[in-house]
Motif scaffolding. Structure first.
Motif, mmCIF file in Angstrom:
data_model
loop_
_atom_site.group_PDB
_atom_site.id
_atom_site.type_symbol
_atom_site.label_atom_id
_atom_site.label_comp_id
_atom_site.label_asym_id
_atom_site.label_seq_id
_atom_site.Cartn_x
_atom_site.Cartn_y
_atom_site.Cartn_z
ATOM 1 N N LEU A 103 0.884 -1.161 -0.172
ATOM 2 C CA LEU A 103 0.006 -0.211 0.008
ATOM 3 C C LEU A 103 0.809 1.271 -0.003
ATOM 4 C CD1 LEU A 103 -2.905 1.082 0.184
ATOM 5 C CD2 LEU A 103 -2.849 1.029 2.651
ATOM 6 N N LEU A 104 0.734 2.067 -0.956
ATOM 7 C CA LEU A 104 1.127 3.446 -1.262
ATOM 8 C C LEU A 104 0.354 4.331 -1.761
ATOM 9 C CD1 LEU A 104 3.948 5.062 -0.635
ATOM 10 C CD2 LEU A 104 4.716 4.122 -3.074
ATOM 11 N N ILE A 105 -0.164 5.309 -1.042
ATOM 12 C CA ILE A 105 -1.112 6.069 -1.640
ATOM 13 C C ILE A 105 -0.639 7.748 -1.659
ATOM 14 C CG2 ILE A 105 -3.587 7.267 -1.444
ATOM 15 C CD1 ILE A 105 -4.261 4.321 0.053
ATOM 16 N N VAL A 106 -0.718 8.486 -2.810
ATOM 17 C CA VAL A 106 -0.394 9.983 -2.752
ATOM 18 C C VAL A 106 -1.240 10.553 -3.554
ATOM 19 C CG1 VAL A 106 1.523 11.241 -3.544
ATOM 20 C CG2 VAL A 106 2.011 9.124 -2.988
ATOM 21 N N ASN A 107 -1.941 11.783 -3.179
ATOM 22 C CA ASN A 107 -2.683 12.606 -3.717
ATOM 23 C C ASN A 107 -2.322 13.143 -4.834
ATOM 24 O OD1 ASN A 107 -3.895 15.333 -3.899
ATOM 25 N ND2 ASN A 107 -5.428 14.357 -2.812
ATOM 26 N N LYS A 108 -3.025 13.433 -5.996
ATOM 27 C CA LYS A 108 -2.463 14.083 -7.023
ATOM 28 C C LYS A 108 -2.177 15.462 -6.988
ATOM 29 C CE LYS A 108 -7.282 15.383 -8.711
ATOM 30 N NZ LYS A 108 -8.035 15.143 -9.892
ATOM 31 N N HIS A 109 -2.335 16.101 -6.112
ATOM 32 C CA HIS A 109 -1.867 17.534 -5.697
ATOM 33 C C HIS A 109 -0.731 17.856 -5.004
ATOM 34 C CE1 HIS A 109 -5.733 18.820 -7.667
ATOM 35 N NE2 HIS A 109 -6.221 17.992 -6.818
ATOM 36 N N VAL A 110 -0.125 16.732 -4.432
ATOM 37 C CA VAL A 110 0.991 16.550 -3.721
ATOM 38 C C VAL A 110 2.395 16.807 -4.751
ATOM 39 C CG1 VAL A 110 2.631 15.072 -2.258
ATOM 40 C CG2 VAL A 110 0.092 14.993 -1.837
ATOM 41 N N LYS A 111 3.163 17.795 -3.971
ATOM 42 C CA LYS A 111 4.289 18.173 -4.970
ATOM 43 C C LYS A 111 5.852 17.420 -3.978
ATOM 44 C CE LYS A 111 2.681 19.902 -8.387
ATOM 45 N NZ LYS A 111 2.270 19.095 -9.554
ATOM 46 N N ILE A 112 6.622 16.696 -4.847
ATOM 47 C CA ILE A 112 7.535 16.007 -4.085
ATOM 48 C C ILE A 112 8.812 16.123 -4.907
ATOM 49 C CG2 ILE A 112 8.677 13.697 -3.041
ATOM 50 C CD1 ILE A 112 5.562 13.032 -2.761
ATOM 51 N N GLY A 113 10.061 16.391 -4.354
ATOM 52 C CA GLY A 113 11.311 16.697 -4.935
ATOM 53 C C GLY A 113 11.897 15.479 -5.363
ATOM 54 N N LYS A 114 13.310 15.752 -5.946
ATOM 55 C CA LYS A 114 14.224 14.623 -6.223
ATOM 56 C C LYS A 114 14.650 13.814 -5.284
ATOM 57 C CE LYS A 114 15.993 17.811 -9.922
ATOM 58 N NZ LYS A 114 17.190 18.208 -10.118
ATOM 59 N N TYR A 115 14.795 12.380 -5.661
ATOM 60 C CA TYR A 115 15.374 11.192 -4.922
ATOM 61 C C TYR A 115 14.731 11.155 -3.594
ATOM 62 C CZ TYR A 115 19.199 12.525 -8.423
ATOM 63 O OH TYR A 115 19.800 12.782 -9.284
ATOM 64 N N CYS A 116 13.202 11.066 -3.942
ATOM 65 C CA CYS A 116 12.541 10.559 -2.650
ATOM 66 C C CYS A 116 12.711 8.961 -2.445
ATOM 67 C CB CYS A 116 11.004 11.058 -2.829
ATOM 68 S SG CYS A 116 10.269 10.349 -1.606
ATOM 69 N N ASP A 117 12.967 8.503 -1.352
ATOM 70 C CA ASP A 117 12.977 7.257 -0.766
ATOM 71 C C ASP A 117 11.846 6.935 -0.006
ATOM 72 O OD1 ASP A 117 13.843 4.824 0.114
ATOM 73 O OD2 ASP A 117 16.272 5.195 -0.039
ATOM 74 N N ILE A 118 11.046 5.979 -0.677
ATOM 75 C CA ILE A 118 9.741 6.083 0.163
ATOM 76 C C ILE A 118 9.356 4.276 0.465
ATOM 77 C CG2 ILE A 118 8.135 5.871 -1.893
ATOM 78 C CD1 ILE A 118 6.098 7.554 -0.380
ATOM 79 N N HIS A 119 8.717 4.087 1.512
ATOM 80 C CA HIS A 119 8.540 2.814 1.839
ATOM 81 C C HIS A 119 6.911 2.475 1.742
ATOM 82 C CE1 HIS A 119 12.627 1.541 3.264
ATOM 83 N NE2 HIS A 119 12.766 2.653 3.417
ATOM 84 N N GLN A 120 6.789 1.205 2.081
ATOM 85 C CA GLN A 120 5.203 0.461 2.063
ATOM 86 C C GLN A 120 4.514 1.352 3.277
ATOM 87 O OE1 GLN A 120 7.779 -1.124 3.219
ATOM 88 N NE2 GLN A 120 7.030 -2.070 4.928
ATOM 89 N N GLY A 121 3.123 1.289 3.077
ATOM 90 C CA GLY A 121 2.075 1.622 3.779
ATOM 91 C C GLY A 121 2.149 3.375 4.072
ATOM 92 N N VAL A 122 2.888 4.008 3.096
ATOM 93 C CA VAL A 122 2.894 5.599 3.258
ATOM 94 C C VAL A 122 1.501 5.933 2.713
ATOM 95 C CG1 VAL A 122 4.036 7.386 2.773
ATOM 96 C CG2 VAL A 122 5.279 5.620 3.431
ATOM 97 N N ASN A 123 1.157 7.154 3.114
ATOM 98 C CA ASN A 123 -0.058 7.912 2.849
ATOM 99 C C ASN A 123 0.128 9.501 2.692
ATOM 100 O OD1 ASN A 123 -2.595 9.409 2.349
ATOM 101 N ND2 ASN A 123 -3.651 7.502 3.118
ATOM 102 N N ILE A 124 0.081 10.050 1.811
ATOM 103 C CA ILE A 124 0.637 11.334 1.489
ATOM 104 C C ILE A 124 -0.708 12.193 1.016
ATOM 105 C CG2 ILE A 124 1.993 13.276 0.822
ATOM 106 C CD1 ILE A 124 4.183 10.920 0.465
ATOM 107 N N GLY A 125 -1.514 12.826 1.736
ATOM 108 C CA GLY A 125 -2.877 13.388 0.981
ATOM 109 C C GLY A 125 -3.127 14.773 1.486
#
Length: 120
Positions: A22-44
């Protein structure tokens, strides 16, 4: 199939997803270069406005199960601990934040996290 819900043009170059799950990110989020992300993350978002979403800097490590929401800003070269709930901004660069709710816990990020931008 992999459990990801990631719209296009949210992440800049160099995204690293460590595990399927599971990894959910809202379409209006802005994330820079070289993001390192793990499972179970929700950004919204928090609320109903497109502007009520996080802006995350470059070279940020996001631990498993972290939740980031609302109109917040996360600085560059930061780490977000596992299961952290981040609902306020941390604009300082090079720190570690963790906890529920999240707070700054260190000025010294983990040296084993990718440091692409620091080496350019």
């Amino acid at each position: 199939m992999l459990g990801f819900e990631i719209p296009i043009n949210v992440f800049d170059a160099g995204l690293r997803i460590n595990h399927r799950g599971l990894l959910i990110v809202n379409k209006h989020v802005k994330i820079g270069k070289y993001c390192d992300i793990h499972q179970g993350v929700n950004i919204g978002m928090q609320g109903n406005s497109k502007t009520d979403c996080p802006t995350i800097g470059d070279n940020v490590w996001i631990g498993p199960g972290a939740k980031l929401f609302g109109k917040i800003v996360i600085g560059n070269n930061n780490q977000i601990g596992a299961n952290a709930v981040v609902n306020k901004s941390f604009v300082e660069d090079g720190i570690t934040i963790a906890g529920v709710p999240a707070k700054k816990i260190s000025n010294n990020p983990n040296p084993y996290v990718r440091n692409h931008l620091l080496n350019e």
